[in-house]
Write an enzyme that holds these catalytic residues in place. Structure first.
Site, PDB file in Angstrom:
ATOM      1  N   GLU A  73      -4.841   0.412  -8.137  1.00  0.00           N
ATOM      2  CA  GLU A  73      -3.798   1.376  -8.498  1.00  0.00           C
ATOM      3  C   GLU A  73      -2.638   0.585  -9.106  1.00  0.00           C
ATOM      4  O   GLU A  73      -2.187  -0.399  -8.512  1.00  0.00           O
ATOM      5  CB  GLU A  73      -3.307   2.122  -7.251  1.00  0.00           C
ATOM      6  CG  GLU A  73      -4.346   3.055  -6.653  1.00  0.00           C
ATOM      7  CD  GLU A  73      -3.866   3.747  -5.363  1.00  0.00           C
ATOM      8  OE1 GLU A  73      -4.220   4.897  -5.163  1.00  0.00           O
ATOM      9  OE2 GLU A  73      -3.144   3.109  -4.566  1.00  0.00           O
ATOM     10  N   ASN A 107      -4.319   6.086  -0.455  1.00  0.00           N
ATOM     11  CA  ASN A 107      -3.890   6.100   0.947  1.00  0.00           C
ATOM     12  C   ASN A 107      -3.236   7.418   1.355  1.00  0.00           C
ATOM     13  O   ASN A 107      -3.268   7.799   2.520  1.00  0.00           O
ATOM     14  CB  ASN A 107      -2.932   4.937   1.223  1.00  0.00           C
ATOM     15  CG  ASN A 107      -3.690   3.644   1.469  1.00  0.00           C
ATOM     16  OD1 ASN A 107      -4.895   3.654   1.604  1.00  0.00           O
ATOM     17  ND2 ASN A 107      -2.972   2.542   1.517  1.00  0.00           N
ATOM     18  N   SER A 165       0.832  -1.206   0.000  1.00  0.00           N
ATOM     19  CA  SER A 165       0.000   0.000   0.000  1.00  0.00           C
ATOM     20  C   SER A 165       0.866   1.254   0.000  1.00  0.00           C
ATOM     21  O   SER A 165       0.348   2.348   0.149  1.00  0.00           O
ATOM     22  CB  SER A 165      -0.926  -0.016   1.212  1.00  0.00           C
ATOM     23  OG  SER A 165      -0.161  -0.096   2.385  1.00  0.00           O
ATOM     24  N   HIS A 183      -2.168  -2.180  -6.325  1.00  0.00           N
ATOM     25  CA  HIS A 183      -2.712  -1.953  -4.987  1.00  0.00           C
ATOM     26  C   HIS A 183      -4.232  -2.145  -5.008  1.00  0.00           C
ATOM     27  O   HIS A 183      -4.950  -1.399  -5.668  1.00  0.00           O
ATOM     28  CB  HIS A 183      -2.334  -0.541  -4.504  1.00  0.00           C
ATOM     29  CG  HIS A 183      -2.788  -0.265  -3.120  1.00  0.00           C
ATOM     30  ND1 HIS A 183      -3.161   0.986  -2.688  1.00  0.00           N
ATOM     31  CD2 HIS A 183      -2.934  -1.080  -2.043  1.00  0.00           C
ATOM     32  CE1 HIS A 183      -3.519   0.921  -1.418  1.00  0.00           C
ATOM     33  NE2 HIS A 183      -3.397  -0.326  -1.006  1.00  0.00           N
TER      34      HIS A 183
HETATM   35  C1  LIG Z   1      -5.471  -1.043   3.436  1.00  0.00           C
HETATM   36  C2  LIG Z   1      -5.330  -0.643   1.993  1.00  0.00           C
HETATM   37  O1  LIG Z   1      -3.998  -0.276   1.690  1.00  0.00           O
HETATM   38  C3  LIG Z   1      -6.227   0.497   1.576  1.00  0.00           C
HETATM   39  C4  LIG Z   1      -7.651   0.216   1.812  1.00  0.00           C
HETATM   40  O2  LIG Z   1      -8.143  -0.844   1.520  1.00  0.00           O
HETATM   41  S1  LIG Z   1      -8.528   1.468   2.471  1.00  0.00           S
HETATM   42  C5  LIG Z   1     -10.146   0.812   2.629  1.00  0.00           C
HETATM   43  C6  LIG Z   1     -10.981   1.013   1.405  1.00  0.00           C
HETATM   44  N1  LIG Z   1     -12.296   0.481   1.662  1.00  0.00           N
HETATM   45  C7  LIG Z   1     -13.329   1.247   1.988  1.00  0.00           C
HETATM   46  O3  LIG Z   1     -13.236   2.467   2.039  1.00  0.00           O
HETATM   47  C8  LIG Z   1     -14.602   0.512   2.280  1.00  0.00           C
HETATM   48  C9  LIG Z   1     -15.711   1.426   2.679  1.00  0.00           C
HETATM   49  N2  LIG Z   1     -16.935   0.655   2.943  1.00  0.00           N
HETATM   50  C10 LIG Z   1     -17.783   0.229   1.966  1.00  0.00           C
HETATM   51  O4  LIG Z   1     -17.602   0.520   0.786  1.00  0.00           O
HETATM   52  C11 LIG Z   1     -18.968  -0.613   2.395  1.00  0.00           C
HETATM   53  O5  LIG Z   1     -19.234  -0.330   3.736  1.00  0.00           O
HETATM   54  C12 LIG Z   1     -18.707  -2.161   2.216  1.00  0.00           C
HETATM   55  C13 LIG Z   1     -18.585  -2.475   0.723  1.00  0.00           C
HETATM   56  C14 LIG Z   1     -17.490  -2.655   2.931  1.00  0.00           C
HETATM   57  C15 LIG Z   1     -19.906  -2.942   2.801  1.00  0.00           C
HETATM   58  O6  LIG Z   1     -21.037  -2.572   2.120  1.00  0.00           O
HETATM   59  P1  LIG Z   1     -22.504  -2.702   2.775  1.00  0.00           P
HETATM   60  O7  LIG Z   1     -23.461  -2.460   1.679  1.00  0.00           O
HETATM   61  O8  LIG Z   1     -22.580  -1.871   3.978  1.00  0.00           O
HETATM   62  O9  LIG Z   1     -22.529  -4.150   3.368  1.00  0.00           O
HETATM   63  P2  LIG Z   1     -23.003  -5.546   2.790  1.00  0.00           P
HETATM   64  O10 LIG Z   1     -24.346  -5.457   2.106  1.00  0.00           O
HETATM   65  O11 LIG Z   1     -22.887  -6.476   3.944  1.00  0.00           O
HETATM   66  O12 LIG Z   1     -21.900  -5.947   1.722  1.00  0.00           O
HETATM   67  C16 LIG Z   1     -21.967  -5.558   0.363  1.00  0.00           C
HETATM   68  C17 LIG Z   1     -21.265  -6.622  -0.448  1.00  0.00           C
HETATM   69  O13 LIG Z   1     -19.876  -6.644  -0.050  1.00  0.00           O
HETATM   70  C18 LIG Z   1     -19.501  -7.984   0.294  1.00  0.00           C
HETATM   71  N3  LIG Z   1     -18.521  -7.914   1.389  1.00  0.00           N
HETATM   72  C19 LIG Z   1     -18.622  -7.180   2.524  1.00  0.00           C
HETATM   73  N4  LIG Z   1     -17.518  -7.374   3.270  1.00  0.00           N
HETATM   74  C20 LIG Z   1     -16.734  -8.246   2.600  1.00  0.00           C
HETATM   75  C21 LIG Z   1     -15.491  -8.843   2.866  1.00  0.00           C
HETATM   76  N5  LIG Z   1     -14.807  -8.558   3.979  1.00  0.00           N
HETATM   77  N6  LIG Z   1     -14.964  -9.680   1.947  1.00  0.00           N
HETATM   78  C22 LIG Z   1     -15.633  -9.967   0.807  1.00  0.00           C
HETATM   79  N7  LIG Z   1     -16.831  -9.421   0.492  1.00  0.00           N
HETATM   80  C23 LIG Z   1     -17.370  -8.587   1.381  1.00  0.00           C
HETATM   81  C24 LIG Z   1     -20.775  -8.655   0.748  1.00  0.00           C
HETATM   82  O14 LIG Z   1     -20.709 -10.051   0.575  1.00  0.00           O
HETATM   83  C25 LIG Z   1     -21.802  -8.035  -0.177  1.00  0.00           C
HETATM   84  O15 LIG Z   1     -21.797  -8.709  -1.409  1.00  0.00           O
HETATM   85  P3  LIG Z   1     -23.182  -9.128  -2.092  1.00  0.00           P
HETATM   86  O16 LIG Z   1     -23.865  -7.828  -2.364  1.00  0.00           O
HETATM   87  O17 LIG Z   1     -22.789  -9.872  -3.316  1.00  0.00           O
HETATM   88  O18 LIG Z   1     -23.885  -9.962  -1.061  1.00  0.00           O
END
Ligand SMILES: C[C@H](O)CC(=O)SCCNC(=O)CCNC(=O)[C@H](O)C(C)(C)COP(=O)(O)OP(=O)(O)OC[C@H]1O[C@@H](n2cnc3c(N)ncnc32)[C@H](O)[C@@H]1OP(=O)(O)O
Length: 282
Positions: A152, A190, A119, A140
Site C-alpha cells: 500500500e 488493516n 500499518s 505498507h
Molecule cells: C501486520 C501488518 O500491518 C498487516 C499484515 O501483515 S496482516 C497479515 C497478512 N498476511 C496474511 O494474511 C498471510 C496469510 N497466510 C498465507 O498467505 C499463507 O499461509 C503463508 C504464505 C504465510 C504460508 O503459506 P503456506 O503455503 O501455508 O506455507 P509454506 O509452503 O510453508 O510457505 C510458502 C512460501 O512462503 C515462505 N514463507 C512462509 N513464511 C515465511 C516467513 N515468515 N518469512 C519468509 N518467507 C516465508 C516459504 O519459504 C515458502 O516459500 P517457497 O515456496 O519459496 O519455499
C-alpha cells in the site's frame, strides 16, 4: 548516493523480511537495528530459511550466498549513508517512529527518500519530525513481506510527486503490486482485516474455541489462515496496536479492541514469537 543501495531500519519480523525482499530484487541492503541481538536473530533466521529453500530445490547454494552477500547488518545509523531510499520498520509507536525519522534525517544523505512501513500511523505526523517532509512516504508491507504481493502506498500531506514516482519505481523493482491508500488509520487492508480478527477474539471470549472459529473461516470463506491463527502469526501485540490505532484514530466505538487481546498481551501471550497465543507452539 547509490541508486542500488537501500537501508531497512528494524530487524524484527517485518524489517528482516523487507531486507530479504530488497536483496532478492538485487539491491545492496543494510539492515540497521539498535539492538545487536535482533540483528543476529534476523541473520540466523534468514540463513535457516534459505537453507530450507536450497533443500527443497527452490534456490541454489550459489543464489543463497549471492543474496545473503547483498545484506549487511549494522547497529549504527551512520551506515545508512549512500542509500537512496530507507524503509523504516520499527515498533508501531508514534514516539519511536518520530525519533527514528529525526535520526534518519540527520544521518541520511540530503536526497534520500524516507519511507515508513507503519500499518496505520499518520505519515504527515512522522514526516513532520524531519526537515524533508516532501521526501517522506508510507509503504505498507504485509507479513511475510517476501511472500505477500501487495504494497500500500500512502502519501502524506507534503509528499512530492517526485518522491511518489521514485517510491513507485522501488515497489515495481521489488515486484510488489501497488494500491494507493488514504492516509487514515489502517489504510485499506488493516481497516478491513483487523476488525475481523478482533471480532474473532470476541467470539473466543464468549466461549467459542479458536479451532472452530479458524476452521469456519478457512472452510467457509476460503481464507488461507483463520483469523486467530493469523493473529498469532503476525503477533497479538501488533494486531492489538493496529486495532487501538483504528479506535483512537476514528474516535469510533465500533473499533473497540477486544479485552481478551489486552489480557493476552499483558500475560505475554504474543503468538508464535512468544510460544503461546491463541494456540501453543513448540
Ligand atoms: C501486520 C501488518 O500491518 C498487516 C499484515 O501483515 S496482516 C497479515 C497478512 N498476511 C496474511 O494474511 C498471510 C496469510 N497466510 C498465507 O498467505 C499463507 O499461509 C503463508 C504464505 C504465510 C504460508 O503459506 P503456506 O503455503 O501455508 O506455507 P509454506 O509452503 O510453508 O510457505 C510458502 C512460501 O512462503 C515462505 N514463507 C512462509 N513464511 C515465511 C516467513 N515468515 N518469512 C519468509 N518467507 C516465508 C516459504 O519459504 C515458502 O516459500 P517457497 O515456496 O519459496 O519455499
Amino acid at each position: 548516493m547509490e541508486l542500488n543501495k537501500v537501508a531497512v531500519i528494524g530487524a524484527g519480523l517485518m524489517g528482516s523480511g523487507i531486507a530479504q525482499t530488497c536483496a532478492q530484487a538485487g539491491y545492496e541492503v543494510v539492515n540497521v537495528d539498535v539492538f545487536p541481538g535482533a540483528l543476529e536473530k534476523a541473520e540466523a533466521n534468514l540463513s535457516a530459511l534459505f537453507d530450507k529453500k536450497v533443500q527443497k530445490g527452490k534456490m541454489t547454494e550459489g543464489e543463497k550466498c549471492e543474496i545473503l552477500g547483498r545484506i549487511s547488518y549494522s547497529s549504527t545509523y551512520e551506515d545508512v549513508k549512500g542509500a537512496y531510499l530507507i524503509v523504516e520498520a520499527v515498533p508501531e509507536k508514534i514516539d519511536i517512529k518520530k525519533e527514528t525519522f529525526a535520526n534518519l534525517d540527520q544521518y541520511a544523505d540530503e536526497e534520500t527518500i524516507l519511507v515508513s512501513n507503519t500499518s496505520g500511523l499518520s505519515i504527515s505526523e512522522i514526516a513532520a519530525a524531519t526537515k524533508r517532509p516532501h521526501k517522506v512516504m508510507g509503504v505498507h508491507f504485509f507479513y511475510p513481506a517476501p511472500v505477500m504481493k501487495l504494497a500500500e502506498l500512502i502519501r502524506g500531506l507534503a509528499t512530492s510527486d517526485d518522491t511518489y514516482r521514485t517510491v513507485r519505481e522501488f515497489a515495481d523493482r521489488i515486484k510488489k503490486t501497488i494500491v494507493d491508500a488514504p492516509e487514515f488509520p489502517g489504510f485499506i487492508v488493516n481497516r478491513i482485516l483487523v476488525p475481523m480478527q478482533n471480532e474473532a477474539a470476541f467470539m473466543v471470549m464468549e466461549g467459542c474455541s479458536p479451532e472452530d472459529v479458524d476452521n469456519a473461516m478457512k472452510l467457509g470463506a476460503n481464507h488461507p489462515m483463520g483469523p486467530l491463527e493469523l493473529t498469532d502469526f503476525v503477533g497479538v501485540d501488533v494486531m492489538l496496536a493496529t486495532m487501538t490505532g483504528l479506535y483512537e484514530g476514528f474516535h469510533d466505538s465500533k473499533y473497540r479492541p477486544c479485552p481478551l487481546l489486552e489480557t493476552m498481551v499483558k500475560a505475554g501471550h504474543l503468538g508464535r514469537k512468544s510460544g503461546r497465543g491463541f494456540y501453543k507452539y513448540e
